[in-house]
Design a protein around this motif. Structure first.
Motif, PDB file in Angstrom:
ATOM      1  N   LEU A   1       0.830  -1.209   0.000  1.00 46.50           N
ATOM      2  CA  LEU A   1       0.000   0.000   0.000  1.00 46.50           C
ATOM      3  C   LEU A   1       0.864   1.259   0.000  1.00 46.50           C
ATOM      4  CD1 LEU A   1      -2.868  -0.942   2.482  1.00 46.50           C
ATOM      5  CD2 LEU A   1      -3.161  -0.182   0.125  1.00 46.50           C
ATOM      6  N   ARG A   2       1.945   1.219   0.772  1.00 50.13           N
ATOM      7  CA  ARG A   2       2.830   2.389   0.846  1.00 50.13           C
ATOM      8  C   ARG A   2       3.421   2.700  -0.540  1.00 50.13           C
ATOM      9  NH1 ARG A   2       8.138   4.218   2.239  1.00 50.13           N
ATOM     10  NH2 ARG A   2       7.985   6.034   3.635  1.00 50.13           N
ATOM     11  N   ALA A   3       3.805   1.675  -1.271  1.00 54.92           N
ATOM     12  CA  ALA A   3       4.346   1.883  -2.615  1.00 54.92           C
ATOM     13  C   ALA A   3       3.293   2.520  -3.525  1.00 54.92           C
ATOM     14  CB  ALA A   3       4.818   0.553  -3.202  1.00 54.92           C
TER      15      ALA A   3
ATOM     16  N   GLU B   1      11.760  -2.095  -3.515  1.00 56.74           N
ATOM     17  CA  GLU B   1      12.926  -2.961  -3.293  1.00 56.74           C
ATOM     18  C   GLU B   1      12.771  -3.764  -2.001  1.00 56.74           C
ATOM     19  OE1 GLU B   1      16.459  -0.658  -3.394  1.00 56.74           O
ATOM     20  OE2 GLU B   1      16.153   0.050  -5.454  1.00 56.74           O
ATOM     21  N   ASN B   2      12.253  -3.107  -0.964  1.00 54.19           N
ATOM     22  CA  ASN B   2      12.037  -3.805   0.308  1.00 54.19           C
ATOM     23  C   ASN B   2      10.979  -4.897   0.180  1.00 54.19           C
ATOM     24  OD1 ASN B   2      13.910  -2.189   1.622  1.00 54.19           O
ATOM     25  ND2 ASN B   2      12.387  -0.667   2.236  1.00 54.19           N
TER      26      ASN B   2
ATOM     27  N   ASN C   1       9.726 -10.500   0.033  1.00 55.45           N
ATOM     28  CA  ASN C   1       8.720 -11.413  -0.528  1.00 55.45           C
ATOM     29  C   ASN C   1       9.036 -11.735  -1.994  1.00 55.45           C
ATOM     30  OD1 ASN C   1       6.549 -11.186   1.775  1.00 55.45           O
ATOM     31  ND2 ASN C   1       7.100  -9.078   1.257  1.00 55.45           N
ATOM     32  N   PRO C   2      10.185 -12.395  -2.245  1.00 52.71           N
ATOM     33  CA  PRO C   2      10.595 -12.617  -3.639  1.00 52.71           C
ATOM     34  C   PRO C   2       9.693 -13.551  -4.428  1.00 52.71           C
ATOM     35  CG  PRO C   2      11.998 -13.852  -2.136  1.00 52.71           C
ATOM     36  CD  PRO C   2      11.129 -12.969  -1.282  1.00 52.71           C
ATOM     37  N   GLU C   3       8.880 -14.341  -3.754  1.00 50.35           N
ATOM     38  CA  GLU C   3       8.008 -15.285  -4.470  1.00 50.35           C
ATOM     39  C   GLU C   3       6.531 -15.037  -4.153  1.00 50.35           C
ATOM     40  OE1 GLU C   3       9.273 -19.251  -3.721  1.00 50.35           O
ATOM     41  OE2 GLU C   3      11.239 -18.991  -4.676  1.00 50.35           O
ATOM     42  N   ASP C   4       6.215 -13.835  -3.734  1.00 53.17           N
ATOM     43  CA  ASP C   4       4.831 -13.498  -3.406  1.00 53.17           C
ATOM     44  C   ASP C   4       4.153 -12.902  -4.629  1.00 53.17           C
ATOM     45  OD1 ASP C   4       2.633 -13.030  -1.424  1.00 53.17           O
ATOM     46  OD2 ASP C   4       3.014 -10.958  -2.003  1.00 53.17           O
TER      47      ASP C   4
ATOM     48  N   ASN D   1       1.711  -6.014  -7.549  1.00 49.70           N
ATOM     49  CA  ASN D   1       1.632  -4.636  -7.089  1.00 49.70           C
ATOM     50  C   ASN D   1       2.815  -3.817  -7.602  1.00 49.70           C
ATOM     51  OD1 ASN D   1       0.238  -2.666  -5.324  1.00 49.70           O
ATOM     52  ND2 ASN D   1       2.205  -2.655  -4.283  1.00 49.70           N
ATOM     53  N   VAL D   2       3.999  -4.406  -7.553  1.00 47.74           N
ATOM     54  CA  VAL D   2       5.192  -3.728  -8.082  1.00 47.74           C
ATOM     55  C   VAL D   2       5.022  -3.486  -9.580  1.00 47.74           C
ATOM     56  CG1 VAL D   2       7.656  -3.998  -8.541  1.00 47.74           C
ATOM     57  CG2 VAL D   2       6.740  -4.573  -6.290  1.00 47.74           C
ATOM     58  N   GLY D   3       4.377  -4.434 -10.267  1.00 45.96           N
ATOM     59  CA  GLY D   3       4.103  -4.264 -11.693  1.00 45.96           C
ATOM     60  C   GLY D   3       3.218  -3.058 -11.960  1.00 45.96           C
TER      61      GLY D   3
END
Length: 408
Positions: A143-145, A162-163, A168-171, A177-179
């Motif tokens: 949400l912050r992102a 990045e955090n 959560n590399p496989e979440d 969301n990053v997308g």
């Protein structure tokens, strides 16, 4: 002794097989009408399978039995949000936070409501409170992102991203969301990669699938510019959206008058074309893109039911409109011209109605579009063909002004 049906239901629930878990929880309740756990998890299963009315009934029953349980208020808040009852959702989550102010998910949900209402600064403050309680909370970080992106604080958003991926590399939700954050920042290639990874972890994740579809559409430069505009105007409050739209219209009218007064009438033609592209492009770009993807070898598999329907309606109305225009050109049949105008004008509200997020918006936009179709088909029997066509055209112009209200 724990019910075997409850144990089996919980096992399926933990594996994410909520639909299969429902009958086991129901059997556990039939064995023991006071089985709180069975009712609670059954309500969650109904929620996750979008049976919101059933989930609401169970949540009310649970709240009657345990009037001070924060998780039940949280569940009721989530149900209310899905049913477009934002005020009730806010009230329920406030109750949950009042009972347990140290749950980061409760604070994250409140921040999500504020984000939806475009109260970005307040949402950021709330989500930061959640992260002070649990710095690694995935929901709050995501949400912050999103909030930082809406506030154009790109560097901080990137750092948060990045955090998220480090923790959560496989979440699938984190990648999706990053997308979306990457897409809003104009990086559709990076967005495609994150959506691909999200779908690799969860092939049925609609949030990632919708993102992948949007990122694929962004390969088209015209859609990319439309998307930039959509993200930009979407950050504004409804009032500011109106100010901008009215301002553009006034600037256009003044420019046309000035050009006409100086004898440069010819320059008004491209200006008029640019204004119409701006005024109408936003309404038709999404369903037009869906029409194109409907006939794409791979793209059609990414479209949801609503997107496919929108694309088919747009393509169908466009085909009917062009065909009617051709019939008029060949036969001089004025009724065909009126129908052509009607089908083309209805491209604005009707295909778009399937894509709106609220039930109210979908219903109003569909009713408006069907009303335009009915007017164009029936009015010629009571007035002239030209008048009927002008009425429909007027309804289309009116929709460009009141559409934001109808769709909200």
């Amino acid at each position: 002794m724990e019910s075997k049906n409850l144990a089996r239901g919980l096992s399926l629930f933990e594996m994410g097989r909520n639909k299969e878990a429902i009958p086991f929880f129901q059997k556990a309740i039939s064995e023991n009408a006071d089985d709180w756990s069975a009712k609670y998890y059954l309500a969650h299963c109904f929620y996750d399978t979008q049976a919101f009315e059933k989930a609401a009934v169970l949540a009310d029953s649970l709240l009657h039995e345990h009037p001070n349980h924060p998780d039940i208020f949280f569940l009721k808040a989530r149900i209310a949000m899905q049913q477009d009852r934002d005020k009730e959702a806010r009230s329920f989550i406030e109750e949950a936070i009042a009972i347990n102010p140290n749950d980061p998910d409760y604070l994250g949900f409140k921040a999500a409501l504020l984000l939806h209402k475009k109260n970005y600064e307040e949402a950021l403050a709330i989500v930061n409170d959640g992260l002070r309680i649990a710095p690694k909370n995935s929901y709050c970080l995501n949400l912050r992102a999103q909030i930082l992106t809406k506030l154009d604080r790109v560097e901080e958003a990137d750092e948060t991203v990045e955090n998220i991926l480090y923790d959560n590399p496989e979440d699938s939700y984190s990648h999706a969301n990053v997308g979306w954050v990457a897409l809003e920042n104009g990086n559709h290639k990076q967005a495609l990669e994150h959506f691909r990874q999200a779908l690799q972890f969860d092939p049925n994740f609609d949030y990632a699938r919708e993102g992948m579809t949007t990122a694929l559409k962004s390969k088209n430069i015209f859609y990319r510019w439309y998307l930039k505009y959509a993200f930009w105007i979407g950050k504004k409050s409804s009032q500011n959206q109106w100010v901008f739209i009215i301002g553009i219209y006034i600037a256009y009218r003044v420019a046309v008058k000035l050009l006409s007064a100086t004898g440069m009438t010819y320059a008004a033609v491209p200006l008029m074309g640019a204004y119409l592209l701006f005024a109408l492009g936003g309404w038709i770009m999404e369903p037009l893109s869906n029409t194109i993807l409907n006939f794409d070898r791979y793209g059609k598999y990414l479209l949801g039911k609503a997107e496919k329907t929108s694309g088919y309606f747009f393509g169908g109305l466009l085909l009917l409109g062009l065909t009617s225009m051709l019939v008029f050109y060949i036969t001089d049949m004025e009724f065909a011209l009126t129908l052509g105008v009607t089908f083309i004008c209805t491209l604005l509200p009707l295909p778009r109605s399937f894509l709106l997020s609220t039930k109210k918006g979908r219903s109003l936009a569909a009713a408006y579009g069907l009303g335009m179709l009915a007017t164009g088909c029936i009015a010629p029997f009571f007035t002239s063909y030209v008048t009927a066509g002008l009425i429909v055209f007027g309804l289309m112009v009116l929709y460009t002004w009141i559409g934001n209200f109808i769709e909200s």
